[in-house]
Enzyme design. Sequence first.
Site, PDB file in Angstrom:
ATOM      1  N   ASN A  68       0.941  -1.262  -0.228  1.00 26.23           N
ATOM      2  CA  ASN A  68      -0.113  -0.180  -0.117  1.00 26.23           C
ATOM      3  C   ASN A  68       1.045   0.982  -0.027  1.00 26.23           C
ATOM      4  OD1 ASN A  68      -1.813   2.239   0.383  1.00 26.23           O
ATOM      5  ND2 ASN A  68      -2.529   1.469   1.931  1.00 26.23           N
ATOM      6  N   ARG A 109      -2.354  -1.646  -3.157  1.00 23.42           N
ATOM      7  CA  ARG A 109      -4.026  -1.234  -3.364  1.00 23.42           C
ATOM      8  C   ARG A 109      -3.429  -0.336  -4.765  1.00 23.42           C
ATOM      9  NH1 ARG A 109      -5.027   3.433   0.892  1.00 23.42           N
ATOM     10  NH2 ARG A 109      -7.594   3.736   0.431  1.00 23.42           N
ATOM     11  N   HIS A 159     -13.443   3.109  -0.160  1.00 23.10           N
ATOM     12  CA  HIS A 159     -12.551   2.315   0.961  1.00 23.10           C
ATOM     13  C   HIS A 159     -13.939   0.886   0.709  1.00 23.10           C
ATOM     14  CE1 HIS A 159     -13.227   5.288   4.632  1.00 23.10           C
ATOM     15  NE2 HIS A 159     -12.142   5.083   3.970  1.00 23.10           N
ATOM     16  N   HIS A 184     -17.777   2.427   7.638  1.00 23.02           N
ATOM     17  CA  HIS A 184     -16.548   2.454   8.088  1.00 23.02           C
ATOM     18  C   HIS A 184     -15.795   4.154   8.837  1.00 23.02           C
ATOM     19  CE1 HIS A 184     -11.950   1.254   6.407  1.00 23.02           C
ATOM     20  NE2 HIS A 184     -12.096   2.448   7.435  1.00 23.02           N
ATOM     21  N   LEU A 185     -15.975   3.543  10.527  1.00 21.49           N
ATOM     22  CA  LEU A 185     -15.673   5.224  10.579  1.00 21.49           C
ATOM     23  C   LEU A 185     -14.288   4.971  10.993  1.00 21.49           C
ATOM     24  CD1 LEU A 185     -18.828   4.894  12.816  1.00 21.49           C
ATOM     25  CD2 LEU A 185     -18.684   5.360  10.731  1.00 21.49           C
ATOM     26  N   GLY A 186     -13.129   5.490  10.591  1.00 17.33           N
ATOM     27  CA  GLY A 186     -11.516   5.395  10.804  1.00 17.33           C
ATOM     28  C   GLY A 186     -11.257   7.202  10.708  1.00 17.33           C
ATOM     29  N   GLY A 227     -10.572   8.596   8.506  1.00 19.35           N
ATOM     30  CA  GLY A 227     -11.411   8.952   6.750  1.00 19.35           C
ATOM     31  C   GLY A 227     -12.691   7.856   7.103  1.00 19.35           C
ATOM     32  N   ARG A 279     -11.056  15.809   7.155  1.00 27.34           N
ATOM     33  CA  ARG A 279     -12.408  16.402   5.988  1.00 27.34           C
ATOM     34  C   ARG A 279     -13.448  17.251   6.207  1.00 27.34           C
ATOM     35  NH1 ARG A 279     -10.728  10.623   3.483  1.00 27.34           N
ATOM     36  NH2 ARG A 279      -9.330  10.728   4.150  1.00 27.34           N
ATOM     37  N   PHE A 309     -10.239  11.022  17.788  1.00 27.40           N
ATOM     38  CA  PHE A 309     -11.471  11.098  18.647  1.00 27.40           C
ATOM     39  C   PHE A 309     -11.464  10.481  19.305  1.00 27.40           C
ATOM     40  CE2 PHE A 309     -14.996  12.013  16.077  1.00 27.40           C
ATOM     41  CZ  PHE A 309     -14.614  11.869  14.744  1.00 27.40           C
ATOM     42  N   GLY A 369     -10.560   2.530  13.022  1.00 30.04           N
ATOM     43  CA  GLY A 369     -10.371   3.036  14.342  1.00 30.04           C
ATOM     44  C   GLY A 369     -11.639   3.355  14.876  1.00 30.04           C
ATOM     45  N   VAL A 370     -12.602   3.874  14.470  1.00 30.78           N
ATOM     46  CA  VAL A 370     -13.636   4.639  16.065  1.00 30.78           C
ATOM     47  C   VAL A 370     -14.800   3.608  15.822  1.00 30.78           C
ATOM     48  CG1 VAL A 370     -15.664   6.565  16.600  1.00 30.78           C
ATOM     49  CG2 VAL A 370     -13.635   7.028  14.988  1.00 30.78           C
ATOM     50  N   ASN A 392     -13.443   0.422  17.849  1.00 32.31           N
ATOM     51  CA  ASN A 392     -12.756   0.792  19.419  1.00 32.31           C
ATOM     52  C   ASN A 392     -13.626   1.889  20.339  1.00 32.31           C
ATOM     53  OD1 ASN A 392     -10.268  -0.367  19.324  1.00 32.31           O
ATOM     54  ND2 ASN A 392     -10.250   1.255  17.769  1.00 32.31           N
ATOM     55  N   GLU A 442      -8.089  -4.764   5.312  1.00 34.34           N
ATOM     56  CA  GLU A 442      -7.833  -4.731   4.342  1.00 34.34           C
ATOM     57  C   GLU A 442      -7.151  -5.921   3.627  1.00 34.34           C
ATOM     58  OE1 GLU A 442      -8.916  -0.730   5.487  1.00 34.34           O
ATOM     59  OE2 GLU A 442      -9.027  -0.051   3.296  1.00 34.34           O
TER      60      GLU A 442
HETATM   61  P1  ADP Z   1      -7.455   4.928   8.991  1.00 26.95           P
HETATM   62  O1  ADP Z   1      -6.994   3.962   8.580  1.00 26.95           O
HETATM   63  O2  ADP Z   1      -8.428   5.753   7.692  1.00 26.95           O
HETATM   64  O3  ADP Z   1      -6.409   6.395   9.275  1.00 26.95           O
HETATM   65  P2  ADP Z   1      -8.010   4.124  11.815  1.00 26.95           P
HETATM   66  O4  ADP Z   1      -9.672   3.264  11.245  1.00 26.95           O
HETATM   67  O5  ADP Z   1      -6.487   4.034  11.825  1.00 26.95           O
HETATM   68  O6  ADP Z   1      -7.753   5.348  10.498  1.00 26.95           O
HETATM   69  O7  ADP Z   1      -8.691   5.219  12.491  1.00 26.95           O
HETATM   70  C1  ADP Z   1      -8.154   5.967  13.487  1.00 26.95           C
HETATM   71  C2  ADP Z   1      -9.572   6.781  14.065  1.00 26.95           C
HETATM   72  O8  ADP Z   1     -10.033   5.631  15.183  1.00 26.95           O
HETATM   73  C3  ADP Z   1      -8.733   8.003  14.960  1.00 26.95           C
HETATM   74  O9  ADP Z   1      -9.541   9.292  14.813  1.00 26.95           O
HETATM   75  C4  ADP Z   1      -8.393   7.129  16.804  1.00 26.95           C
HETATM   76  O10 ADP Z   1      -8.638   8.906  17.496  1.00 26.95           O
HETATM   77  C5  ADP Z   1      -9.703   6.054  16.381  1.00 26.95           C
HETATM   78  N1  ADP Z   1      -9.592   5.805  17.865  1.00 26.95           N
HETATM   79  C6  ADP Z   1      -8.774   4.150  17.270  1.00 26.95           C
HETATM   80  N2  ADP Z   1      -9.176   4.118  18.947  1.00 26.95           N
HETATM   81  C7  ADP Z   1      -9.939   4.593  19.969  1.00 26.95           C
HETATM   82  C8  ADP Z   1     -10.794   4.425  20.621  1.00 26.95           C
HETATM   83  N3  ADP Z   1     -10.823   3.366  21.534  1.00 26.95           N
HETATM   84  N4  ADP Z   1     -12.047   5.272  20.739  1.00 26.95           N
HETATM   85  C9  ADP Z   1     -12.157   6.054  19.758  1.00 26.95           C
HETATM   86  N5  ADP Z   1     -11.730   6.372  18.914  1.00 26.95           N
HETATM   87  C10 ADP Z   1     -10.495   6.113  18.189  1.00 26.95           C
END
Ligand code: ADP
Length: 397
Positions: free
Chosen positions: A7, A91, A180, A208-210, A212, A241, A284, A331-332, A335, A384
């Site tokens: 990637n 990717r 995504h 898909h909440l990261g 992005g 964004r 986050f 990520g969000v 977690n 992925e």
């Molecule tokens: P990307 O791959 O798009 O860079 P990720 O899927 O790794 O992103 O997600 C990153 C986001 O997930 C960050 O905003 C991070 O704060 C959030 N995140 C990770 N762990 C937690 C948690 N325990 N609580 C809240 N948000 C979290």
Amino acid sequence: MKILVINCGSSSLKYQVIDMATKNAIGKGLVERIGLAGSVLTHRTKSGAKEVITAEIPDHTVAIKLVLEALVSPHYGTIEDLKEICGVGHRVVHGGEKFSKSVLIDDPVMEALEECVELAPLHNPPNIAGIKACQTMMPGVPQVAVFDTAFHQTMQPKSYIYGLPYEYYQTYGIRKYGFHGTSHKYVSQRAAVLLQRPLSELKLISCHLGNGASICAIRGGKSIETSMGFTPLDGLMMGTRSGALDPAIVTYIMNKENLTVDQMNDFLNKKCGALGVSGISSDFRDIEVAAAQGNARAQLALDIFEHDVRQFIGSYAAVLGGVDGIIFTAGVGENSASMREGICNNLEYIGVDLDIEKNKVRSEEVDVSKPNARCRVLIIPTNEELMIALETNDLIR
Ligand code: ADP
């Protein structure tokens, strides 16, 4: 059978070697600051041990060379011989309308990839550089391109054509593409396994909440609607964004702040979203901490995000005509129990009944609904890299 997954970003390169027998990563790492001072390769072995290699890494070819050396290193390597790598999966962010699925790379495919550069000028060039580097360093090993956009090519024109003169679609390719896709596809397949139902029968909403973030309505395993658009700037408010805006705001701010087109693009991608609203961070975790300490703007950023996601779920339930499952990933999504709980609040009308206790988990593949809930809420960690390896494996066999 081992597959190398690559990637490439403009100045970074992430890689994993996946053993297809176990579906596990047996080595992975990251090259950072390619073409800049202080370039570094961080390699992790199967046991998780970390090896940091500093070197001058002027371009992606040198980066790939170092990665391949790390993979076969007698001290911290993953494999004994590069011959063990049967294929490389890349990717690629944008496949335009040319690619509705993953492809084995040959000369005509490379030409088509070059033609897609215009649609993703920041993302596709490093992806192409990575492919060329692997072709040079690993001659004869099949290379496969896996696109972020491909999964969404099943959308119908009523979903992807914007309210612009139709010629703009024909001439410039302006339409909704969605991103995504590899993640949405992977988690929807896992959802079918978790629910023990055929994917072809399921109506799913994948969140898909990261950093992005995007949402996808999936019917029978096919994307029918998604929140990102012509670019990954559309849809939900994200870490940095803006997400969807009244389009008139763009020219209004450009006038007020005297911004050039490039400056405005940079602003919308890097200085807006949760960072812009909270004034604290794009992360986050930081925002949740600040909100818990009483910071009102941090709380507002969380409220907007939660509200945005719930709005999309509601509208996608309408598009799908019902929902069997809502998937949380990235990520969000994986977690943040509080964010999931907030989003699921008020979704009883589509059959959601969240088990608050079960929901208090992180990064586990699990159904967190009460037993009789009509619409299941699923946490599914995305993977992925594995999806890219699986598609690569299918194509090279
Ligand atoms: P990307 O791959 O798009 O860079 P990720 O899927 O790794 O992103 O997600 C990153 C986001 O997930 C960050 O905003 C991070 O704060 C959030 N995140 C990770 N762990 C937690 C948690 N325990 N609580 C809240 N948000 C979290």
